[in-house]
Design a protein around this motif. Sequence first.
Motif, PDB file in Angstrom:
ATOM      1  N   UNK A1136       0.825  -1.203   0.000  1.00 49.54           N
ATOM      2  CA  UNK A1136       0.000   0.000   0.000  1.00 49.54           C
ATOM      3  C   UNK A1136       0.861   1.255   0.000  1.00 49.54           C
ATOM      4  N   UNK A1137       1.988   1.215   0.728  1.00 41.92           N
ATOM      5  CA  UNK A1137       2.885   2.370   0.747  1.00 41.92           C
ATOM      6  C   UNK A1137       3.437   2.659  -0.643  1.00 41.92           C
ATOM      7  N   UNK A1138       3.860   1.600  -1.355  1.00 47.61           N
ATOM      8  CA  UNK A1138       4.387   1.777  -2.700  1.00 47.61           C
ATOM      9  C   UNK A1138       3.289   2.236  -3.651  1.00 47.61           C
ATOM     10  N   UNK A1139       2.087   1.713  -3.486  1.00 48.25           N
ATOM     11  CA  UNK A1139       0.975   2.045  -4.373  1.00 48.25           C
ATOM     12  C   UNK A1139       0.634   3.537  -4.317  1.00 48.25           C
ATOM     13  N   UNK A1140       0.752   4.155  -3.148  1.00 47.35           N
ATOM     14  CA  UNK A1140       0.326   5.556  -2.979  1.00 47.35           C
ATOM     15  C   UNK A1140       1.494   6.513  -2.849  1.00 47.35           C
ATOM     16  N   UNK A1141       2.707   6.040  -3.117  1.00 52.07           N
ATOM     17  CA  UNK A1141       3.889   6.868  -2.926  1.00 52.07           C
ATOM     18  C   UNK A1141       3.893   8.051  -3.896  1.00 52.07           C
ATOM     19  N   UNK A1142       4.216   9.237  -3.386  1.00 52.57           N
ATOM     20  CA  UNK A1142       4.330  10.413  -4.218  1.00 52.57           C
ATOM     21  C   UNK A1142       3.048  11.175  -4.447  1.00 52.57           C
ATOM     22  N   UNK A1143       1.945  10.762  -3.861  1.00 51.80           N
ATOM     23  CA  UNK A1143       0.658  11.436  -4.046  1.00 51.80           C
ATOM     24  C   UNK A1143       0.360  12.316  -2.836  1.00 51.80           C
TER      25      UNK A1143
END
Length: 1161
Positions: A1136-1143
């Motif tokens: 989940x952390x990788x999926x939403x990284x940078x947003x």
Amino acid sequence: MPTNFTVVPVEARADGAGDEAAERTEAPGTPEGPEPVGHSPGDGSPRESVPFVNNVEMERESFFEGKNMALFEEEMDSNPMVSSLLNKLANYTNLSQGVVEHEQAEESRRRAAQTPRMGTFIGVYLPCLQNILGVILFLRLTWIVGAAGILESFLIVAVCCSCTLLTAISMSAIATNGVVPAGGSYYMISRSLGPEFGGAVGLCFYLGTTFAGAMYILGTIEIFLTYISPGAAIFQAETAADEAAAMLHNMRVYGTCTLALMAVVVFVGVKYVNKLALVFLACVVLSILAIYAGVIKTAFDPPDIPVCLLGNRTLARRGFDVCAKVHEGSNGSATTALWGLFCNGSQPSASCDEYFAQNNVSEMQAIPGVASGVFLENLWSAYADKGAYVEKKGVPAVPAPEESRDSRLPYVLSDITTYLTLLVGIYFPSVTGIMAGSNRSGDLKDAQKSIPTGTIMAIVTTSFIYLSCIVLFGACIEGVVLRDKFGEALQGNLVIGVLAWPSPWVIVIGSFFSTCGAGLQSLTGAPRLLQAIARDGIVPFLQVFGHGKANGEPTWALLLTALICETGVLIASLDSVAPILSMFFLMCYMFVNLACAVQTLLRTPNWRPRFKYYHWTLSFLGMSLCLALMFVCSWYYALFAMLVAGCIYKYIEYRGAEKEWGDGIRGLSLNAARYALLRVEHGPPHTKNWRPQVLVLLNLDEEQQVKHPRLLSFASQLKAGKGLTIVGSVLEGTYLDKHSEAQRAEENIRSLMGVERTKGFCQLVVSSNLRDGTSHLIQSAGLGAMKHNTVLMAWPGSWKQEDNPFSWKNFVDTVRDATAAQQALLVAKNVDLFPQNQERLGGGNIDVWWVVHDGGMLMLLPFLLRQHKVGEGWGRGGRRDARAAALPWRGAWGGRAAGCSCCCPSLAWGVGAGRAAGCSCCCPSLAWGVAGERRAGVAELSGGRPQVWRKCRMRIFTVAQEADNSIQMKRELQTFLYHLRISAEVEVVEMVENDISAFTYEKTLVMEQRSQMLKQMQLSKTEREREAQLIHDRNTASHAAAATKAQAPPTPDKVQMTWTREKLIAERCKNRDASVSGFKDLFSLKPDQSNVRRMHTAVKLNDVVLTKSQDAQLVLLNMPGPPRNRHGDENYMEFLEVLTEGLNRVLLVRGGGREVITIYS
């Protein structure tokens, strides 16, 4: 219900300790000062402050030493002995609840001891009699009988008296339901229907009482200028047409002077008004007795009072003495003064008025007597238009052609247009005054017995007087005289005075002093009523009127009352002022009946009136009758009065002080809520009725403050005041130990809810651990069908911190609990960057990434956000909540105070390339360098009701595989949105299959190495605990094996051992070898292929989302579910952390397993 009490004395001990105990028992009953307010030391819970229970402040050891009631000594600080309770009840002074009397309590006790208490006759019956019988009886009742006839007049009086009788029954029930403080209907209604209704009706009652004072003053001036001293008029009319205008000007001048004089008398001292009350009452009684005596006299000796008629028209005795055209003298016939009024000369040959020439002049007796048969003539109504002639029925007359009416001709004309509803409005003030007894409850011996008896008997007496007077007036007096309002045909005498015996002056003087006294009583009572309302504090702008002179006299309230009363005086017409005060009194009586009906129907345990002769149907009938009379009297006045009451109600609701008086409206709301809950209990709601019923899970810091207040802002934006919102939180510990902290935390949450305008309920749970508490909230929050279907929570930003390596377990278990409960889940990441309610986003996009179908949640949430409207940071009722500035978490961004107090995941693990090098979880202005959006922490504020997301456009992205037809998918999705009535841009993103990159392998490998390292760290910790246990066992040989087993923490493989020195050395070498080999395995670890595939999906999807939505105001993503195998939970968090990284702002959405949106109507 008969109840027997037996008092059992406690036997004194031989050493005399019993006497000491008796003395100490009486100590709580002796008030030594003001009662302390706060928590009782008995059980730590606050007690309600009641007038007969004192908190004892002396030390418990010395106070209860040697008592015979030692079994109850720990409770006596909050639950006193019965002897103390009875002693306080006996000494209880009847002070007004919720208002500080203008005299001190000690002075009240002294005056109560010196002044004898009044009984029913003196205290209730006579005051009600004096207030009910008044100006209308003397000045207008004969005119009402003449215009409406005996039958319709009887109907008017019967309806009005029935209205007040039904109101008196309801008032008696309320007045006998406990101690009644002074204040009349205001206190009854406010304590029965709540502060909003009480304040609105109390102010209406105040306005009615004030305008009643104006009516009595106008009546006084009318009696003085018309019947006592007509020559005292300042403005003289040059012609008969100007008489009405001149009279109004005289009424205004004299009325203003009289009002000023009465106000000075009231200001100087109320005691003079009270001393004159008996004199005024004696005038009323003597006047009524004179009327009955005159009626009896007409039966055998009617008075000789002629009335002059020209044809069938009544002539006013103005400018002539002889009722004839000519009279015979010694020198022959000569014309009379009447001839000169109708002709242009005194000669017989002069030209005369045509009607005067064709009709004869005749005389008739004004009061023919009871036996004359005039009763049948006056049976029916004779309504007339304004300016119509007062004509006698049955007298022959030659009609004349329509001529221009000469105002100089001495005709008696109707001054106003008469009709039934007008007469109802004019008459109704004559039956008011039924609250006089309840206002004196503090001076009565037994208020609960005297108020019902005295009030109802006074109403019955006055109703008999009014009804009998209608019949007797109609049977004794000619109809044309009855319709002569000002007695012009009687040479300007009062009609009812001519009937009275022995002299008309008995009625004139009696009515003059009676109306004077009633005006003084109104100017005395109205300011005190206003002062009581002001001191209750429910209407903020009236607080200044709660002050007065040093002795408490309401000076400012008297000034305002005089100004409002002057408004009525300037109207200068008794017939115009009477309907106005009728409206206010009728509204007051209507709500008295409503209060009794509501309390009776609710059957609350505290509703136990001593007066038993009431029923809710009678109260409902009285309420309906009052409402009907309001619109019968004057529909526009009724609407105006209701508008005034409605405005006052809404003002108190939004700006007034919150009072909890145990009112019936609250009980009615509870009953309605219970009924509604039972109705919607069966089955889940239909898809068309589905809306997010949100359970907001908040985290608290060490000071019980909310960590992420913007989560509530987002909840209010999502709900916009609709549906159910439950704000929940969990405290770790036991309830007995954390009780005070839980109360403080709940107060903080409620304060934050008020600031963020979140309409909902707060539910705080104290549990042994956060995991179980959160699970309890998800399972049990809500009631019946009013349960949440959506869980809103913040992303655990500190899940990678070394000091809390397993914080993510609570998060993952919460996700599983919400899924098992079939509830939708919303996870807000970077929630401190979400906009506040005061901000307005100038544009941008709300991007929805629809990867898997979740029942339509992803489409519904942006629609709800764009509907949001909220006030500009204003609390309840438009008041800016002063608590907002005091809360420590309210900074420029709504986040934490200045200074970074939380650890930054990006610094701890080096993950999150999109973050700045500072602490990104505390300072949004440092974390995100988005150009033009949030620079310098300045939010765009709007002047009215900001619509945070209204200007944002909605975009929907869906993912297509290689085998999918992207064009067809886009077309079908557009059609689907069209049927859903949702406007949004649609884009289909193709994800091409390619090889898994080295970056993905590296990312997966780092993730699994981290998980393995955490396990090794946990093993090292267990080893240290085992060694400490060995040292403890060697030093304390008396410990049992069971105790050793219970104290040793469980090992990862659940192995329990009995340790010796040899085993310890062998196990230490074994663990050291295993540890060394375990750390060596970290560098030779190969990633699991399923984890690699998941990481590959997360990385690719994140790249696509960043490409399309990096500048979006909000990104909504499907939230993948946790793995079925619990050993991979930490990997799930990494995905989940990788999926939403940078947003910037991300809302992870997981559906609840049901459709929430439909295309059907």
